[in-house]
Design a protein around this motif. Sequence first.
Motif, PDB file in Angstrom:
ATOM      1  N   ALA A 327       0.944  -1.161   0.013  1.00 26.42           N
ATOM      2  CA  ALA A 327       0.087  -0.108   0.011  1.00 26.42           C
ATOM      3  C   ALA A 327       0.872   1.291  -0.014  1.00 26.42           C
ATOM      4  N   ARG A 328       1.503   1.516  -1.059  1.00 34.12           N
ATOM      5  CA  ARG A 328       2.702   2.574  -1.026  1.00 34.12           C
ATOM      6  C   ARG A 328       1.909   3.834  -1.918  1.00 34.12           C
ATOM      7  N   SER A 329       2.419   4.920  -1.410  1.00 37.18           N
ATOM      8  CA  SER A 329       2.313   6.289  -2.001  1.00 37.18           C
ATOM      9  C   SER A 329       3.414   6.504  -2.900  1.00 37.18           C
ATOM     10  N   ARG A 330       3.134   7.329  -3.927  1.00 38.27           N
ATOM     11  CA  ARG A 330       3.916   7.770  -4.942  1.00 38.27           C
ATOM     12  C   ARG A 330       4.049   9.347  -4.971  1.00 38.27           C
ATOM     13  N   MET A 331       5.534   9.896  -5.099  1.00 35.09           N
ATOM     14  CA  MET A 331       5.807  11.213  -5.249  1.00 35.09           C
ATOM     15  C   MET A 331       6.757  11.424  -5.978  1.00 35.09           C
ATOM     16  N   ARG A 332       6.730  12.461  -7.008  1.00 38.87           N
ATOM     17  CA  ARG A 332       7.907  12.961  -7.894  1.00 38.87           C
ATOM     18  C   ARG A 332       8.307  14.398  -7.383  1.00 38.87           C
ATOM     19  N   ILE A 333       9.613  14.541  -7.319  1.00 41.77           N
ATOM     20  CA  ILE A 333      10.252  15.827  -6.927  1.00 41.77           C
ATOM     21  C   ILE A 333      11.368  16.180  -7.766  1.00 41.77           C
ATOM     22  N   ALA A 334      11.174  17.450  -8.189  1.00 44.78           N
ATOM     23  CA  ALA A 334      12.518  17.912  -8.901  1.00 44.78           C
ATOM     24  C   ALA A 334      13.513  18.127  -8.147  1.00 44.78           C
ATOM     25  N   PRO A 335      14.906  17.627  -8.677  1.00 46.40           N
ATOM     26  CA  PRO A 335      16.054  17.715  -7.539  1.00 46.40           C
ATOM     27  C   PRO A 335      16.527  19.093  -7.738  1.00 46.40           C
ATOM     28  N   ALA A 336      16.366  19.894  -8.848  1.00 44.13           N
ATOM     29  CA  ALA A 336      16.909  21.142  -8.781  1.00 44.13           C
ATOM     30  C   ALA A 336      16.420  22.126  -7.595  1.00 44.13           C
ATOM     31  N   ASN A 337      14.997  22.142  -7.426  1.00 41.61           N
ATOM     32  CA  ASN A 337      14.630  23.122  -6.544  1.00 41.61           C
ATOM     33  C   ASN A 337      13.836  22.656  -5.390  1.00 41.61           C
ATOM     34  N   GLY A 338      13.619  21.277  -5.597  1.00 36.81           N
ATOM     35  CA  GLY A 338      12.610  20.516  -4.271  1.00 36.81           C
ATOM     36  C   GLY A 338      11.206  20.504  -4.553  1.00 36.81           C
ATOM     37  N   THR A 339      10.796  21.056  -5.859  1.00 41.32           N
ATOM     38  CA  THR A 339       9.470  21.179  -6.074  1.00 41.32           C
ATOM     39  C   THR A 339       8.612  19.732  -6.302  1.00 41.32           C
ATOM     40  N   VAL A 340       7.373  19.526  -5.638  1.00 40.11           N
ATOM     41  CA  VAL A 340       6.534  18.186  -5.896  1.00 40.11           C
ATOM     42  C   VAL A 340       6.127  18.316  -7.057  1.00 40.11           C
ATOM     43  N   THR A 341       6.584  17.508  -8.114  1.00 38.19           N
ATOM     44  CA  THR A 341       5.462  17.463  -9.378  1.00 38.19           C
ATOM     45  C   THR A 341       4.506  16.691  -9.342  1.00 38.19           C
ATOM     46  N   GLU A 342       4.375  15.704  -8.338  1.00 37.32           N
ATOM     47  CA  GLU A 342       3.433  14.630  -8.340  1.00 37.32           C
ATOM     48  C   GLU A 342       3.314  14.081  -7.031  1.00 37.32           C
ATOM     49  N   ASN A 343       2.076  13.841  -6.245  1.00 33.93           N
ATOM     50  CA  ASN A 343       1.944  13.565  -4.957  1.00 33.93           C
ATOM     51  C   ASN A 343       0.761  12.542  -5.027  1.00 33.93           C
ATOM     52  N   GLU A 344       0.854  11.296  -4.798  1.00 34.44           N
ATOM     53  CA  GLU A 344      -0.099  10.388  -4.794  1.00 34.44           C
ATOM     54  C   GLU A 344      -0.448   9.544  -3.909  1.00 34.44           C
ATOM     55  N   PRO A 345      -0.934   9.995  -2.725  1.00 39.34           N
ATOM     56  CA  PRO A 345      -1.134   8.978  -1.619  1.00 39.34           C
ATOM     57  C   PRO A 345      -1.957   7.524  -1.779  1.00 39.34           C
ATOM     58  N   TYR A 346      -1.688   6.679  -1.199  1.00 36.82           N
ATOM     59  CA  TYR A 346      -2.334   5.298  -1.534  1.00 36.82           C
ATOM     60  C   TYR A 346      -3.824   5.675  -1.345  1.00 36.82           C
ATOM     61  N   LYS A 347      -4.315   6.311  -0.285  1.00 33.43           N
ATOM     62  CA  LYS A 347      -5.709   6.472   0.027  1.00 33.43           C
ATOM     63  C   LYS A 347      -6.524   7.034  -1.296  1.00 33.43           C
ATOM     64  N   GLN A 348      -5.727   7.950  -1.968  1.00 35.60           N
ATOM     65  CA  GLN A 348      -6.406   8.596  -3.106  1.00 35.60           C
ATOM     66  C   GLN A 348      -6.287   7.920  -4.464  1.00 35.60           C
ATOM     67  N   GLN A 349      -5.456   6.723  -4.481  1.00 37.13           N
ATOM     68  CA  GLN A 349      -5.413   5.952  -5.594  1.00 37.13           C
ATOM     69  C   GLN A 349      -6.737   5.167  -6.092  1.00 37.13           C
ATOM     70  N   GLY A 350      -6.983   5.057  -7.293  1.00 33.14           N
ATOM     71  CA  GLY A 350      -8.235   4.468  -7.629  1.00 33.14           C
ATOM     72  C   GLY A 350      -8.464   3.178  -7.095  1.00 33.14           C
ATOM     73  N   LEU A 351      -9.744   2.655  -7.253  1.00 33.08           N
ATOM     74  CA  LEU A 351     -10.160   1.195  -6.434  1.00 33.08           C
ATOM     75  C   LEU A 351      -9.279   0.229  -7.294  1.00 33.08           C
ATOM     76  N   GLY A 352      -9.246   0.390  -8.597  1.00 32.02           N
ATOM     77  CA  GLY A 352      -8.698  -0.638  -9.484  1.00 32.02           C
ATOM     78  C   GLY A 352      -7.100  -0.883  -9.022  1.00 32.02           C
ATOM     79  N   THR A 353      -6.645   0.229  -8.979  1.00 30.96           N
ATOM     80  CA  THR A 353      -5.266   0.091  -8.442  1.00 30.96           C
ATOM     81  C   THR A 353      -4.806  -0.389  -6.984  1.00 30.96           C
ATOM     82  N   ARG A 354      -5.613  -0.166  -6.152  1.00 29.64           N
ATOM     83  CA  ARG A 354      -5.546  -0.661  -4.814  1.00 29.64           C
ATOM     84  C   ARG A 354      -5.807  -2.244  -4.783  1.00 29.64           C
ATOM     85  N   LEU A 355      -6.772  -2.689  -5.619  1.00 27.08           N
ATOM     86  CA  LEU A 355      -7.140  -4.155  -5.637  1.00 27.08           C
ATOM     87  C   LEU A 355      -6.035  -4.947  -6.444  1.00 27.08           C
TER      88      LEU A 355
END
Length: 701
Positions: A327-355
């Motif tokens: 049950a892992r969350s996903r996050m993408r961060i730009a290394p140059a300035n530390g900006t979060v480009t994508e943040n997808e907590p597990y609870k917000q993922q789709g039902l199909g993905t969690r299944l």
Amino acid sequence: MTTSSLPQPQLRASADEAPETLRQRLFAAPQQRRWHWSWKQVWFQLHWFIGITAGTVLVIIGLSGATLAFKEELLDVMNPGVRDVPVETRAPLTPAQLASIAASEHGQRVASITVYAQAGAAPRLFFAPKNGQRRGESIYVQPYTGATQPALAGEGFFEWTESLHRWLLLPRDPGRQVAGALALCLLGLALSGLYLRWPRRPLDWRTWLTVDPALKGRSFLWNLHAVAGTWCLLVYVALTLTGIYWSYDVVRDNIDAWAGKPPRVAQVPGKKGQAKEKAPAVDLSLAWSSFQQHAPGWTLASVRLPTRAGEAVQFTWLASDAPHERARSRMRIAPANGTVTENEPYKQQGLGTRLVNIIYPLHMGTYFGLPGRIIVTVASLGLPLFAITGWMLYLGRRKAKRAVQAQRAMLGAGTPGKTGTGLPTLVAYASQSGQAERLALESARALQQAGVAVDVQSLDRFDPAQLREYERALIVASTFGEGEAPDGTRRFARLLQQTAGTPLASLEVGVLALGDRHYSDFCCFGHALERQLRALGATPLFPLIEVDKHDPAALADWSQALARCSGSAIDAIGVQEEASYAEWRLLRRVLLNPGSLGGELHEITLTGPADATWEAGALAEIIGCNADGSDGDAQGAQSAGPEGSRRPAGGRTLPPRRVLIYISPPPAPPGYVGKRTVSASHRTTVGTSRHDCRSTHCLRG
């Protein structure tokens, strides 16, 4: 219930039939009629065939899976201080520092880093794969100094075990296909076993889940096999369905597409010698600080470094309240300035993905925590139990089948001259494992020797209308399971139950009911069969005889009842005769096939008492003796001749084993000296019973 009268039979044995023709027909071996299997019989044949073939290989998968269930704990026990180091007061190194130290020390590019929030847990670093490799090497490092930890002892064994479990040590792609086919076989065994053992009272939980230790022999094996299978049923269904997901790409791709996951990109190992694009140097400091701010409560984080310029650092992390390890969350961060480009907590993922993400935890049992892992391990270890009990049941059926074939052969070798010209006596049987069939054939043989014309039929392929062709019927009926008819006899029982009136008023019937008193419905089918026959007008020849697990007293009653029906004495049914021995002398032994690649074949000449006689179908048992007349089996190795043989009184050598051989010619005249051909490969150590072993080698003059 729909009822009907028995139709007028098309054929009936005639008392006016020519005597010679009638004798030939009645004393011929029982005809092998065309099989009409029920669906239950079809599933049974598939169940045992898959069980003794694929089931044997499934034992390997089960044992290897059980070994992998607690892999991490076993590795920690075998490698203390490698993945868990003493906690220090200083802060652990950051992923950027660990990657820099490892790259400079090993001269390889770090592809990803797995770090743990638990104090003292050693991070794991994965290097980029070299040309020609699917994946790179991995190491554990000291979290406070970055020093490389010793290699894990036993890790190679677990990698080999995983390859055995997933691919059966075959190449990856064909191995997955074979493992998937075996998973389908296990699914078929589980579901067909459920269908085959479905009890008459499905709401009684004791029938489903309790093993009766009072049962013995085949009944205990079947009960243990069925009840253990019920306990493991859901586990095996979950294991097979989840295993199929990884075995076949078409299954996995379609499930992933339904779940909305992006298509998988196959990892193609680079060719050896091919220049590889150099990954850019990336500073992970800002990205790591940003991750810690946006992922409070993380327990595990996997950091994948970018392979091209401009790519973000990928974080896959596990929260402290995650329901399972995938049950892992996903996050993408730009290394140059530390900006979060994508943040997808597990609870917000789709039902199909969690299944889809619970497939692995279900397969390993970790979805239900430690109890789930224990259950999966025990179920995996249960596969050898099913293989052993299944093979024992199968071999028992083969042994019973051989005994039935021997009875059929002796029944077909009757003496036609003893019979009269009346209507035959029907000897019918309803058998599940072969015991009822063997007793029926033995009874028919005894009646045949007493001069009674018999017609042996299986109720599996018998129609109730055919009962009107006979004036007398003897039925051996076995009860299966919880008071049920044998699988093949259910059709006959159903048709008989649907019959009305008294169409069997001219039939006399006797029933031998087989059962086991440990079951609540002892001999239930035999009683139900007799009641229905009496309701249709049949007259009992004698009260129903119950047999509890081959009870000698009940079989003696059956023998006496047959004697009264035949009007003459007959041999006891179901009782093995005690062998009586006479002294015979070995005159000559000649090796017939010197230099043969197979077993040795000898011609043995024996001489015995002048009044020795036998008849076709008898068995001769030979026991080699020593010079003093003692049994060769009872002597020690110091009395042995060459290759452990004994020397009898004649100066010749006999093997220190007992040999049983069919005697097929007509009775020998007094003083006959017979020649016997014996294959060394068929000499078998047996007990004193004349029915323990059989061979097809025959006496000849």
